[in-house]
Enzyme design. Structure first.
Site, PDB file in Angstrom:
ATOM      1  N   ASP A  46       0.857  -1.171   0.000  1.00 43.56           N
ATOM      2  CA  ASP A  46       0.000   0.000   0.000  1.00 43.56           C
ATOM      3  C   ASP A  46       0.903   1.233   0.000  1.00 43.56           C
ATOM      4  O   ASP A  46       2.113   1.134   0.279  1.00 43.56           O
ATOM      5  CB  ASP A  46      -0.897  -0.026   1.241  1.00 43.56           C
ATOM      6  CG  ASP A  46      -1.838   1.158   1.293  1.00 43.56           C
ATOM      7  OD1 ASP A  46      -2.485   1.451   0.277  1.00 43.56           O
ATOM      8  OD2 ASP A  46      -1.913   1.805   2.356  1.00 43.56           O
TER       9      ASP A  46
ATOM     10  N   ASP B 216      -0.215   5.226   0.792  1.00 42.08           N
ATOM     11  CA  ASP B 216      -0.444   6.262   1.800  1.00 42.08           C
ATOM     12  C   ASP B 216      -0.568   5.620   3.173  1.00 42.08           C
ATOM     13  O   ASP B 216      -1.431   4.779   3.406  1.00 42.08           O
ATOM     14  CB  ASP B 216      -1.705   7.052   1.464  1.00 42.08           C
ATOM     15  CG  ASP B 216      -1.611   8.513   1.865  1.00 42.08           C
ATOM     16  OD1 ASP B 216      -0.687   8.867   2.619  1.00 42.08           O
ATOM     17  OD2 ASP B 216      -2.450   9.309   1.421  1.00 42.08           O
TER      18      ASP B 216
ATOM     19  N   ASP C 293      -1.197  -0.529   6.164  1.00 40.67           N
ATOM     20  CA  ASP C 293      -1.408   0.131   7.454  1.00 40.67           C
ATOM     21  C   ASP C 293      -2.856   0.051   7.912  1.00 40.67           C
ATOM     22  O   ASP C 293      -3.167   0.483   9.022  1.00 40.67           O
ATOM     23  CB  ASP C 293      -0.987   1.600   7.370  1.00 40.67           C
ATOM     24  CG  ASP C 293      -1.943   2.415   6.498  1.00 40.67           C
ATOM     25  OD1 ASP C 293      -2.121   2.040   5.319  1.00 40.67           O
ATOM     26  OD2 ASP C 293      -2.504   3.412   6.977  1.00 40.67           O
TER      27      ASP C 293
END
Length: 341
Positions: A23, A25, A222
């Site tokens: 991922d 961001d 995240d």
């Protein structure tokens, strides 16, 4: 589906896994700021022969723009190492509708370009009677675009969302994501999207793994409800990094389908072995930490790395619901640092 308990790895995760599906961001950068150690860690992954591929739910940028942005953060990246939900949406719509079909685009010009590249015709008005609506994140999305989506959806157009992330991370804290904007159209029409392309749907991870010809992919993210759940649904191992939106408290409360295989503070976790906590006689041990059940409560004691403490707490919490109580000053300090005090 994988997930449910932490795994151990005697060797570093790279090269134990043959591609790292990252991922962006909250993992590599946060808004316009690079996340510490990300660029150096990914450079070391490549130097060890590991493959890197970036998988993003953000439909506001094309792959070449994403790669250029990554290079601006000091991260080596090429467009063919990027898979976006906009690409996935174009591919899905091209499978369902013949070339030349009109598609109402709610989102960025990048999303419209992906629709055109798929052989379809993007439009911005419901008056064109589009056969489908595709909705993705874009800072320019406002009332006028949402009104067009509402008219087309109510008229019966197929509705595809690039993703349903309720928020996106930023240095100022979580901000509204595409899922929040999709919710506005859902509320106005009484419908839900007919299809969702991005994570936690497994399609983007599966597409990225095929592009890298990978047999043992590792998902890194995240967010529990997109990256980790998506990896689990794709049958892939996953690494949660604590650099984005997920808090320690949310991780401890996660149901099995949202639990990662591994846990790290940041992307340096790709380059080290991962100790699996022991669980014997009601006591969880990991590194210099122990968690034990006493008087109906989990008690944490010890010292050392905070994420190692969190790893031990995860095993304790996931084995039996409980409440963490600091047993001494050191434990209380760790809980405060983890946002659990």
């Amino acid at each position: 589906m994988t997930g449910g308990s932490l795994l151990g790895c005697d060797d570093p995760l790279v090269p134990a896994y043959d591609v790292v599906l990252l991922d962006l961001d909250g993992v590599v950068y946060l808004g316009d700021e690079a996340i510490p150690y990300a660029a150096e860690s990914l450079a070391e992954v490549r130097s060890r022969g590991g493959a890197v591929h970036f998988v993003t739910n953000n439909a506001a940028r094309r792959a070449d723009t994403v790669a250029e942005r990554l290079r601006g953060f000091g991260v080596a990246a090429e467009p063919d190492e990027v898979t976006t939900s906009a690409q996935g949406a174009g591919a899905l719509l091209a499978e369902r509708w013949p070339a030349g079909s009109l598609i109402l685009v709610i989102g960025s010009d990048a999303l419209a370009a992906e629709i055109a590249d798929a052989g379809l015709v993007p439009t911005r008005t419901a008056d064109d009677k589009p056969v489908a609506v595709v909705q993705g994140y874009g800072r320019e999305v406002g009332w006028e675009q949402l009104a067009e989506a509402t008219v087309a959806v109510r008229a019966g157009a197929t509705w595809v969302a690039t993703n349903l992330d309720s928020t996106l991370p930023s240095p100022r804290g979580p901000l509204p994501g595409n899922g929040s904007i999709v919710a506005a159209v859902a509320h106005a029409t009484g419908r839900r999207p007919d299809a969702v392309v991005g994570k936690p749907e497994p399609a983007l991870f599966e597409q990225a793994a095929r592009r890298r010809h990978a047999d043992r992919p590792l998902v890194v993210g995240d967010r529990l409800d997109t990256d980790i759940e998506g990896g689990n649904r794709a049958g892939m191992a996953s690494l949660l990094v604590m650099t984005g939106v997920t808090t320690a408290a949310e991780l401890l409360a996660a149901p099995p389908e949202l639990r990662p295989s591994y846990l790290a503070a940041d992307l340096r976790g790709l380059l080290v072995p991962h100790e699996i906590p022991s669980y014997e006689g009601g006591v969880v041990g990991c590194g210099g930490w122990s968690v034990r059940r006493a008087n109906g409560e989990w008690r944490l004691a010890g010292n050392g790395d905070e994420v190692t403490a969190l790893r031990a707490l995860c095993v304790a919490y996931w084995s039996e619901a409980g409440r963490v109580v600091g047993a001494d000053t050191a434990a209380t300090d760790v809980l405060t640092g983890l946002g659990l005090s």
